[in-house]
Design an enzyme around this catalytic site. Structure first.
Site, PDB file in Angstrom:
ATOM      1  CG  ASP A   1      -2.031   1.001   1.155  1.00  0.00           C
ATOM      2  OD1 ASP A   1      -2.432   1.364   0.039  1.00  0.00           O
ATOM      3  OD2 ASP A   1      -2.494   1.445   2.218  1.00  0.00           O
TER       4      ASP A   1
ATOM      5  CB  CYS B   1      -6.066   5.233  -2.260  1.00  0.00           C
ATOM      6  SG  CYS B   1      -7.166   4.210  -3.267  1.00  0.00           S
TER       7      CYS B   1
END
Length: 322
Positions: free
Chosen positions: A36, A261
């Site tokens: 991530d 993101c």
């Protein structure tokens, strides 16, 4: 536990250990930096650097390090080297190496390399499901069902990520029952644990406690839950403490505060692992993580990326060197 300048934080007496009531004795940190954290980097990070990053995190005492994602390179080009990376780190002793898979094809690629911890990525909102998965919420759950079933057949542990649990940039506040529906569906299809994502960092402690209580009412046990906070509004540690007070013992964090993101432009960095470890150490909660080695690793990775880390703890400890 040594700082980057070699001084032990235990020698300085900092942080002073003052336990608080009704908190867990130990927390498992689910390190997401290599996956991530790096998936939204503009510069290409060499496979060898990623592998070294994972090895250094393991050496710092992190026992769960999310390694990569078996997605199509078109969607997340930064993780296009999953097949080359995973074999370099899969034999690390005592370290769980989860990998994200988007569908059955991604799962088969991961299983072929010996992955035994799998993660799927769902959304609590229709807008983000469309942006991230190009499907509705129900369509995405239908895609994950055979993935989870196949992974369980192979004896793999399966984590279900649920994004946009606290707010959505297109839809605003997310109804609690909406989050509970997706969580319950993932558990029903066989997921072993769930990670509640505050993808754009808008949660506050009361909201966290209310969602956790609602999930319990819907027969989603706290023992199956982890939390994943972004620090957009500086609330990540406060939200984590609220979750710990409720009984959550798994917390996602990213070394150096890396990450965002690619499908939610307002999503800033993850909770920094150093900041989390500093707080937990002060509360007397065990993590098994060596803060000095962790901060050295994050400083090294920041150098590889060519920019400073947003982690406040890393900055504070690095300042001692000057």
């Amino acid at each position: 536990m040594s700082t980057p300048d070699g001084m032990s934080t235990s020698d300085t007496g900092l942080p002073m250990v003052v336990p608080a009531p009704d908190l867990p004795a130990r927390v498992r940190i689910h390190e997401v930096g290599p996956r991530d954290g790096l998936q939204n980097e503009k510069a290409t990070v060499p496979t060898e650097v990623k592998a070294e990053f994972i090895r250094r995190l393991a050496d710092a005492g992190l026992t769960t390090v999310e390694a990569t994602s078996f997605v199509h390179p078109k969607w997340v080009p930064q993780l296009a080297d999953a097949e080359a990376l995973f074999p370099q780190v899969k034999d690390l002793k005592g370290v769980r190496l989860p990998v994200l898979v988007p569908n059955t094809r991604g799962l088969e690629r991961a299983l072929a390399l010996g992955a035994d911890r799998i993660a799927v990525f769902a959304s609590a909102t229709e807008s983000f499901a469309k942006a991230n998965l190009n499907r509705t919420v129900e369509e995405s759950l239908a895609v994950f069902e055979p993935v989870v079933a196949r992974a369980k057949e192979e004896g793999a542990h399966v984590r279900g990520y649920v994004s946009m649990c606290f707010g959505d940039p297109w839809e605003g506040a997310v109804p609690l029952h909406q989050v509970a529906h997706v969580c319950r569906a993932l558990l029903d299809m066989g997921c072993d644990e769930l990670s509640l994502g505050d993808t754009i960092g808008v949660a506050t402690p009361g909201h966290v406690l209310e969602l956790l209580a609602t999930l319990n009412e819907q027969h989603v046990p706290t023992s199956a839950l982890g939390v994943h906070f972004h620090d957009t509004y500086g609330q990540a540690l406060a939200n984590t403490l609220a979750a710990l007070q409720h009984g959550v013992t798994t917390v996602d964090a990213s070394a150096g505060g890396l990450g965002g993101c690619p499908y939610a432009k307002s999503a800033t960095g993850n909770l920094a692992t150093e900041d989390l470890v500093w707080m937990l150490r002060g509360l007397g909660i065990e993590t098994g993580v060596d803060l000095g080695r962790l901060t050295a690793t994050s400083a090294w990775m920041a150098d590889q990326l060519g920019r400073p880390s947003p982690s406040r703890t890393l900055r504070a400890l690095s300042h001692k060197e000057q």
